[in-house]
Structures are given as C-alpha cells and as structure tokens.
Scaffold this active site. Structure first.
Site, PDB file in Angstrom:
ATOM      1  N   ASN A  13      -7.611   8.395  -1.288  1.00  0.00           N
ATOM      2  CA  ASN A  13      -6.745   8.995  -0.273  1.00  0.00           C
ATOM      3  C   ASN A  13      -6.389  10.381  -0.800  1.00  0.00           C
ATOM      4  O   ASN A  13      -5.585  10.509  -1.715  1.00  0.00           O
ATOM      5  CB  ASN A  13      -5.481   8.135  -0.078  1.00  0.00           C
ATOM      6  CG  ASN A  13      -4.462   8.824   0.820  1.00  0.00           C
ATOM      7  OD1 ASN A  13      -4.760   9.833   1.458  1.00  0.00           O
ATOM      8  ND2 ASN A  13      -3.259   8.271   0.872  1.00  0.00           N
ATOM      9  N   TRP A  14      -7.019  11.382  -0.208  1.00  0.00           N
ATOM     10  CA  TRP A  14      -6.829  12.744  -0.724  1.00  0.00           C
ATOM     11  C   TRP A  14      -5.474  13.332  -0.342  1.00  0.00           C
ATOM     12  O   TRP A  14      -5.080  14.362  -0.867  1.00  0.00           O
ATOM     13  CB  TRP A  14      -7.949  13.651  -0.209  1.00  0.00           C
ATOM     14  CG  TRP A  14      -9.248  13.455  -0.919  1.00  0.00           C
ATOM     15  CD1 TRP A  14      -9.544  12.474  -1.843  1.00  0.00           C
ATOM     16  CD2 TRP A  14     -10.426  14.254  -0.798  1.00  0.00           C
ATOM     17  NE1 TRP A  14     -10.832  12.617  -2.278  1.00  0.00           N
ATOM     18  CE2 TRP A  14     -11.399  13.701  -1.655  1.00  0.00           C
ATOM     19  CE3 TRP A  14     -10.756  15.375  -0.038  1.00  0.00           C
ATOM     20  CZ2 TRP A  14     -12.677  14.248  -1.776  1.00  0.00           C
ATOM     21  CZ3 TRP A  14     -12.031  15.912  -0.158  1.00  0.00           C
ATOM     22  CH2 TRP A  14     -12.980  15.353  -1.027  1.00  0.00           C
ATOM     23  N   LYS A  15      -4.790  12.717   0.632  1.00  0.00           N
ATOM     24  CA  LYS A  15      -3.505  13.252   1.108  1.00  0.00           C
ATOM     25  C   LYS A  15      -3.712  14.710   1.553  1.00  0.00           C
ATOM     26  O   LYS A  15      -4.761  15.027   2.085  1.00  0.00           O
ATOM     27  CB  LYS A  15      -2.436  13.097   0.028  1.00  0.00           C
ATOM     28  CG  LYS A  15      -2.410  11.652  -0.519  1.00  0.00           C
ATOM     29  CD  LYS A  15      -1.230  11.330  -1.347  1.00  0.00           C
ATOM     30  CE  LYS A  15      -1.304   9.865  -1.779  1.00  0.00           C
ATOM     31  NZ  LYS A  15      -0.173   9.423  -2.536  1.00  0.00           N
ATOM     32  N   HIS A  99       0.758   4.723   5.927  1.00  0.00           N
ATOM     33  CA  HIS A  99       1.007   5.055   4.519  1.00  0.00           C
ATOM     34  C   HIS A  99       2.504   5.319   4.334  1.00  0.00           C
ATOM     35  O   HIS A  99       3.154   5.861   5.232  1.00  0.00           O
ATOM     36  CB  HIS A  99       0.190   6.286   4.117  1.00  0.00           C
ATOM     37  CG  HIS A  99       0.205   6.512   2.644  1.00  0.00           C
ATOM     38  ND1 HIS A  99       1.263   7.127   2.017  1.00  0.00           N
ATOM     39  CD2 HIS A  99      -0.671   6.163   1.678  1.00  0.00           C
ATOM     40  CE1 HIS A  99       1.022   7.159   0.705  1.00  0.00           C
ATOM     41  NE2 HIS A  99      -0.148   6.577   0.476  1.00  0.00           N
ATOM     42  N   GLU A 101       4.062   7.530   2.843  1.00  0.00           N
ATOM     43  CA  GLU A 101       4.456   8.929   3.037  1.00  0.00           C
ATOM     44  C   GLU A 101       4.618   9.249   4.520  1.00  0.00           C
ATOM     45  O   GLU A 101       5.481  10.036   4.903  1.00  0.00           O
ATOM     46  CB  GLU A 101       3.420   9.857   2.380  1.00  0.00           C
ATOM     47  CG  GLU A 101       3.549   9.813   0.859  1.00  0.00           C
ATOM     48  CD  GLU A 101       2.242  10.009   0.117  1.00  0.00           C
ATOM     49  OE1 GLU A 101       1.266  10.501   0.712  1.00  0.00           O
ATOM     50  OE2 GLU A 101       2.206   9.646  -1.082  1.00  0.00           O
ATOM     51  N   GLU A 171       0.754  -1.138  -1.396  1.00  0.00           N
ATOM     52  CA  GLU A 171       1.136   0.041  -2.162  1.00  0.00           C
ATOM     53  C   GLU A 171       2.646   0.038  -2.393  1.00  0.00           C
ATOM     54  O   GLU A 171       3.404   0.494  -1.525  1.00  0.00           O
ATOM     55  CB  GLU A 171       0.759   1.318  -1.396  1.00  0.00           C
ATOM     56  CG  GLU A 171      -0.722   1.469  -1.149  1.00  0.00           C
ATOM     57  CD  GLU A 171      -1.122   2.940  -1.062  1.00  0.00           C
ATOM     58  OE1 GLU A 171      -2.028   3.318  -1.789  1.00  0.00           O
ATOM     59  OE2 GLU A 171      -0.504   3.691  -0.298  1.00  0.00           O
ATOM     60  N   GLY A 177       2.221   7.933  -7.057  1.00  0.00           N
ATOM     61  CA  GLY A 177       2.371   9.277  -7.622  1.00  0.00           C
ATOM     62  C   GLY A 177       3.373   9.354  -8.759  1.00  0.00           C
ATOM     63  O   GLY A 177       3.766  10.441  -9.176  1.00  0.00           O
ATOM     64  N   SER A 217      -0.820   4.657  -8.435  1.00  0.00           N
ATOM     65  CA  SER A 217      -1.178   5.044  -9.801  1.00  0.00           C
ATOM     66  C   SER A 217      -2.328   4.230 -10.380  1.00  0.00           C
ATOM     67  O   SER A 217      -2.341   3.917 -11.570  1.00  0.00           O
ATOM     68  CB  SER A 217       0.056   4.984 -10.718  1.00  0.00           C
ATOM     69  OG  SER A 217       1.068   5.852 -10.235  1.00  0.00           O
ATOM     70  N   GLY A 238      -4.871   7.683  -5.014  1.00  0.00           N
ATOM     71  CA  GLY A 238      -4.430   9.046  -4.701  1.00  0.00           C
ATOM     72  C   GLY A 238      -4.907  10.020  -5.767  1.00  0.00           C
ATOM     73  O   GLY A 238      -6.064  10.444  -5.773  1.00  0.00           O
ATOM     74  N   GLY A 239      -4.036  10.348  -6.702  1.00  0.00           N
ATOM     75  CA  GLY A 239      -4.301  11.370  -7.725  1.00  0.00           C
ATOM     76  C   GLY A 239      -5.653  11.238  -8.410  1.00  0.00           C
ATOM     77  O   GLY A 239      -6.403  12.228  -8.520  1.00  0.00           O
TER      78      GLY A 239
END
Ligand code: 13P
Length: 257
Positions: A13-15, A99, A101, A171, A177, A217, A238-239
């Site tokens: 998930n590149w956000k 998500h 966010e 999640e 993150g 994470s 993500g990251g």
C-alpha cells in the site's frame, strides 16, 4: 498461510507516495530482484494517478495493480472521485477499502465501507477490506468485539459467492507506521477471530477460502513469523513496500514451499 485452501497475497500500500516516474523506477528495480516462481500473488496498490503507469510497468512481472480507494456511486456529480468501473477499465484488480487512514482523515465509517465493498464487487474488483482497533480500544479490551463488528458491517448484504472475492486485512491502528508490530500471537488471535466471524456468517467452506492479511509495520525481519500463522495469508505493507529490496524480501518470506 494455508495454500491448500486460499491464496497467499503480498500487497504493498503505497499510500500518498511516489510519482509516476518513481513508479517506473521502482518497477525496474523490482524486476531485477523478483523471484522467477511465485507461490504467492504480489500486488501493488498505488495512488490513482499512477495506476496507468503501474499497469504498464508491472505487466510482464505478474504483479497485479490495486487502487487505494474508490467511490461507491457508479457515476455522476461527485467531483474528484473515482468509480469502480473506471478502475476496472484500466486493468485494476484489487482496491483497498476502509483503511484506517481513510476512516481517520476522510470520515469513512462502517456504513460507507459497506457501500464501497458492494461497489467494488459490482465492478468486478477484489476489495481488500481493512479492519483493526486503535490503541485505546485494545487497552479497553474490546478488540475482538470491535473487529467482528467491522467485518460483519463491511460484509453486510454480500452474497456467499461474492465474499470469496474479498480479502480482509487486519491492521491494528497502533501498529501502522509506528514500527510497533503486533506479536505473531496477537495478530494470529485476531485473524482467527475474523475467519470465525466469516464462518458464522457463511459457513466453514467459504471461511477457509478467504485470504486474511496482516498489516502494520510488517517488514523482512518479522514477515516469516507472521506468515507462519495458519490464519495469516499475507501482508498489507506500507513503508517496507516502498523499497524494492525490502518488498522482495517479504515476497520471498511468503514464497516458501
Ligand atoms: P506500515 O507497514 O507502514 O506500518 O503501514 C501498514 C499499512 O497501513 C498498510 O495498509
């Protein structure tokens, strides 16, 4: 993982990261290190403006492209929004829905998540439905009830035939993150509860066919242990998905026979 009954899916998930040029560069880097044979499906979910570039760049790598959001109406006066049909027409296969966010910053609720799940399925997309508790909710001891409720609400009105096309991503919000990963036991406990919830709604045969991912994470150092849990069938990353080397290490962890 349990490949006998369901797909293992490693999804990035590149956000709100990477431009179109950076998307191309990432695809080239990934190509150089990607294993030839894959026992898992690899997906990259990219910002809407990069979808076309991503589809082209990942085409010969057997990497599917996903979107990070969609709107639930089919078309109309909804300035700035993107429909399921628009995504499908570009060649998108998956779409992340709900998500944390989006729930936190863009007012998404269990009700809008449910509408979006229906819209995605209607358009022929596979929704990746995100659920998970905040730190306060975990500390209150209501994680299991809350996640079961989120799953039931997201799948409300979804037929048994269509639920097989859905992926659920657990999640925990406190792990996103933050570098704090849920322990394999914590993640496994909730992913098992998600499968039990689906079993109560749709029966055992359907429940065992649904892919359930963990996200929060996930990185090369913890991926193998998380993926070794029988009810964790992949990751939403993500990251670590923004760096080709780390992403491929996670793919390799899921690629064990
Ligand atoms: P991180 O892997 O950066 O914690 O993000 C997880 C996530 O939100 C994936 O959807």
């Amino acid at each position: 993982m349990n490949r006998r009954y369901r797909k293992t899916i490693i999804a990035g998930n590149w956000k709100m990261n990477k431009t179109a040029s950076e998307t191309k560069k990432f695809a080239e880097e990934l190509k150089a290190v990607m294993p030839k044979a894959k026992w898992c499906e690899v997906v990259v979910c990219v910002p809407a403006v990069n979808i076309q570039t991503a589809i082209k760049a990942f085409k010969d790598m057997r990497v599917s492209v996903g979107a990070e959001n969609l709107f639930y109406e089919k078309s109309g006066a909804y300035t700035g929004e993107v429909s399921g049909d628009m995504l499908k027409d570009l060649g998108v296969k998956y779409v992340i829905i709900g998500h944390s966010e989006r729930r936190q910053y863009f007012g998404e609720t269990d009700v809008t998540v449910n509408k979006k799940v229906h819209a995605a399925l209607e358009a022929g997309l596979h929704p990746i439905i995100c659920v998970g508790e905040s730190l306060e909710q975990r500390e209150m001891g209501i994680t299991m009830e809350l996640v079961a409720l989120q799953v039931k609400a997201a799948l409300s009105g979804v037929s048994a035939e269509k639920v097989r096309k859905c992926v659920i991503a657990y999640e925990p919000v406190w792990a996103i993150g933050t570098g704090k990963t849920a322990t394999a036991e914590q993640a496994a406990e909730v992913c098992t509860l998600i499968r039990t919830t689906i079993r109560h709604l749709y029966g055992a045969r359907i429940a065992r066919s649904v892919t359930i991912q963990y996200g929060g994470s996930m990185k090369p150092a913890n991926a193998a242990e998380l993926l070794a849990q029988p009810d964790i069938d992949g990751g939403l990353i993500g990251g670590a998905a923004l760096k080709s080397g780390e992403f491929v290490d996670i793919i390799n962890a899921a690629n064990q026979e």
